[in-house]
Design a protein around this motif. Structure first.
Motif, PDB file in Angstrom:
ATOM      1  N   LYS A 124       1.076  -1.421   0.218  1.00  0.00           N
ATOM      2  CA  LYS A 124       0.494  -0.176   0.346  1.00  0.00           C
ATOM      3  C   LYS A 124       1.084   1.207   0.193  1.00  0.00           C
ATOM      4  O   LYS A 124       0.691   1.650  -0.766  1.00  0.00           O
ATOM      5  N   GLY A 125       2.033   1.320   0.821  1.00  0.00           N
ATOM      6  CA  GLY A 125       2.569   2.151   0.210  1.00  0.00           C
ATOM      7  C   GLY A 125       3.384   2.642  -0.516  1.00  0.00           C
ATOM      8  O   GLY A 125       3.596   3.576  -1.260  1.00  0.00           O
ATOM      9  N   GLU A 139       2.725   1.862  -3.431  1.00  0.00           N
ATOM     10  CA  GLU A 139       0.988   2.150  -4.530  1.00  0.00           C
ATOM     11  C   GLU A 139       1.038   3.975  -4.086  1.00  0.00           C
ATOM     12  O   GLU A 139       1.005   4.468  -4.786  1.00  0.00           O
ATOM     13  N   HIS A 140       1.124   4.115  -2.750  1.00  0.00           N
ATOM     14  CA  HIS A 140       0.736   5.832  -2.637  1.00  0.00           C
ATOM     15  C   HIS A 140       1.914   6.860  -3.252  1.00  0.00           C
ATOM     16  O   HIS A 140       2.166   7.656  -3.442  1.00  0.00           O
ATOM     17  N   LEU A 141       3.682   5.533  -2.989  1.00  0.00           N
ATOM     18  CA  LEU A 141       4.647   6.208  -3.956  1.00  0.00           C
ATOM     19  C   LEU A 141       3.947   6.694  -4.846  1.00  0.00           C
ATOM     20  O   LEU A 141       4.818   7.718  -5.132  1.00  0.00           O
ATOM     21  N   ALA A 145       1.755   6.950  -7.167  1.00  0.00           N
ATOM     22  CA  ALA A 145       0.967   7.690  -6.772  1.00  0.00           C
ATOM     23  C   ALA A 145       1.646   9.672  -7.130  1.00  0.00           C
ATOM     24  O   ALA A 145       1.253  10.320  -7.467  1.00  0.00           O
ATOM     25  N   GLN A 146       2.325   9.755  -5.555  1.00  0.00           N
ATOM     26  CA  GLN A 146       2.700  10.240  -5.504  1.00  0.00           C
ATOM     27  C   GLN A 146       3.613  11.203  -6.538  1.00  0.00           C
ATOM     28  O   GLN A 146       3.755  12.578  -6.806  1.00  0.00           O
TER      29      GLN A 146
END
Length: 80
Positions: free
Chosen positions: A20-21, A23-25, A27-28
């Motif tokens: 999840k982290g 994926e978030h990274l 996207a950012q």
């Protein structure tokens, strides 16, 4: 992010990014790159040679910062 045990049995605190982290990274990072290079981005209208020089200078800057701090750049990927 999750904590992991030190494979060497030490007391170091080690962390590993979760799916999840990551994926978030990603996207950012995509938002950041789009902000730089998109149609209205900061470097959207830079000629190819100017962009090439900028990238080379930025790579050299990162290398020098890490050299001064005693760390290599680019860093080796952690095995995991």
């Amino acid at each position: 992010m999750e904590r992991t045990l030190d494979a060497d049995g030490g007391v170091a605190r080690k962390f590993r990014i979760t799916d999840k982290g990551a994926e978030h990274l990603a996207a950012q990072r995509e938002e950041f790159v789009t902000g730089l290079t998109g149609l209205t981005g900061v470097i959207a209208d830079w000629p190819a040679e100017r962009l090439r020089r900028f990238v080379a200078d930025l790579e050299q800057f990162n290398t020098d910062i890490e050299r001064v701090s005693g760390r290599s750049w680019p860093r080796p990927m952690a095995e995991g």
